[in-house]
Design a protein around this motif. Sequence first.
Motif, PDB file in Angstrom:
ATOM      1  N   TYR A   1      -2.184  -0.056  -8.246  1.00  0.00           N
ATOM      2  CA  TYR A   1      -3.430   0.393  -8.868  1.00  0.00           C
ATOM      3  C   TYR A   1      -3.588   1.911  -8.841  1.00  0.00           C
ATOM      4  O   TYR A   1      -4.612   2.430  -9.292  1.00  0.00           O
ATOM      5  CB  TYR A   1      -4.631  -0.270  -8.180  1.00  0.00           C
ATOM      6  N   LEU A   2      -2.608   2.618  -8.308  1.00  0.00           N
ATOM      7  CA  LEU A   2      -2.661   4.073  -8.345  1.00  0.00           C
ATOM      8  C   LEU A   2      -2.461   4.564  -9.776  1.00  0.00           C
ATOM      9  O   LEU A   2      -1.834   3.874 -10.598  1.00  0.00           O
ATOM     10  CB  LEU A   2      -1.569   4.674  -7.455  1.00  0.00           C
TER      11      LEU A   2
ATOM     12  N   ARG B   1      -6.038   7.059  -0.475  1.00  0.00           N
ATOM     13  CA  ARG B   1      -5.789   5.713  -1.022  1.00  0.00           C
ATOM     14  C   ARG B   1      -4.657   4.997  -0.282  1.00  0.00           C
ATOM     15  O   ARG B   1      -4.044   4.079  -0.816  1.00  0.00           O
ATOM     16  CB  ARG B   1      -5.456   5.836  -2.520  1.00  0.00           C
TER      17      ARG B   1
ATOM     18  N   ASN C   1      -4.436   2.802   1.957  1.00  0.00           N
ATOM     19  CA  ASN C   1      -4.515   1.368   2.257  1.00  0.00           C
ATOM     20  C   ASN C   1      -4.830   0.514   1.036  1.00  0.00           C
ATOM     21  O   ASN C   1      -5.118  -0.678   1.172  1.00  0.00           O
ATOM     22  CB  ASN C   1      -5.564   1.127   3.356  1.00  0.00           C
ATOM     23  N   GLU C   2      -4.783   1.118  -0.155  1.00  0.00           N
ATOM     24  CA  GLU C   2      -4.992   0.362  -1.390  1.00  0.00           C
ATOM     25  C   GLU C   2      -3.645  -0.101  -1.946  1.00  0.00           C
ATOM     26  O   GLU C   2      -2.591   0.406  -1.558  1.00  0.00           O
ATOM     27  CB  GLU C   2      -5.716   1.231  -2.423  1.00  0.00           C
ATOM     28  N   GLN C   3      -3.695  -1.049  -2.848  1.00  0.00           N
ATOM     29  CA  GLN C   3      -2.460  -1.545  -3.451  1.00  0.00           C
ATOM     30  C   GLN C   3      -1.869  -0.471  -4.364  1.00  0.00           C
ATOM     31  O   GLN C   3      -2.557   0.075  -5.236  1.00  0.00           O
ATOM     32  CB  GLN C   3      -2.741  -2.827  -4.255  1.00  0.00           C
TER      33      GLN C   3
ATOM     34  N   THR D   1       0.843  -1.191   0.000  1.00  0.00           N
ATOM     35  CA  THR D   1       0.000   0.000   0.000  1.00  0.00           C
ATOM     36  C   THR D   1       0.883   1.248   0.000  1.00  0.00           C
ATOM     37  O   THR D   1       2.079   1.168   0.324  1.00  0.00           O
ATOM     38  CB  THR D   1      -0.895   0.028   1.248  1.00  0.00           C
TER      39      THR D   1
END
Length: 259
Positions: free
Chosen positions: A140-141, A133, A135-137, A99
């Motif tokens: 995928y940003l 964002r 805590n997102e992978q 993340t």
Amino acid sequence: MELLVENLKAVYRGVILALDGVSLRVGPGEAVALLGPNGAGKSTLVRAVAGLLPKFEGRVLDGHIRLNGQEATHLDPVRLSALGLTALLEGRPIFRHLTPLENLVAAGHRLSPKALKEGIEEVFARFPRLFERRNEQAGYLSGGEQQMLLLGMALLTEPKLLVVDEPSLGLAPKLVAEVMATLDALRREKGLSLLLVEQNARAALGVVDRVYVLERGRVVFEGDAKAAMADQDVMEFYLGKDVVGFREAKRYRRRKRWV
């Protein structure tokens, strides 16, 4: 921090000459752009300065790289980082399966827990979208978000000299302007020295003090940013002013200036 490159020659696989006597200087707190077309040797110079040439089957044949007067030509990336040099390579090399928060923690691993917490808070305050964002992978940003994450990671290394390779690559014009404005703000607020390596001359010239133009491994122009923008050869060759295409500009101007 001062960066001094003197008559640097570098090769790949022992035979492919990529840099042929390049010299440049970035003074303390100064922003300098290194411009040039694909294949000019810009990324090779970044790798040499960052101690990464051996990982790309390259080596320095001759010349010197000095940081604040200290010999740094053959230092490894860890020792260069300890001296205050942070290089952001093209391609946005983040940890894509982690993340954004985990990327920042990894980048600031040398900081004390308190300094790391404060550093991450500063990054999120500067880049609110990253906080949203966090805590997102990271893979995928968007391209712009990944570039901001990379800049945030660089901040957590507490750099004195920031070397940034092609930060505008693949970004929309609006995002390019945002990235350049961020680099300019960081340099001024933190007192950093900045070497901005770019193919997008128009974007780079707006945020730097001086300019070097590299072609075929050699410096073919050196001057301040205003001089570069006023120089007809540089403007036509790299910005396409009054010229139909890149090749026409190259043929037309080569006899006068380009080597």
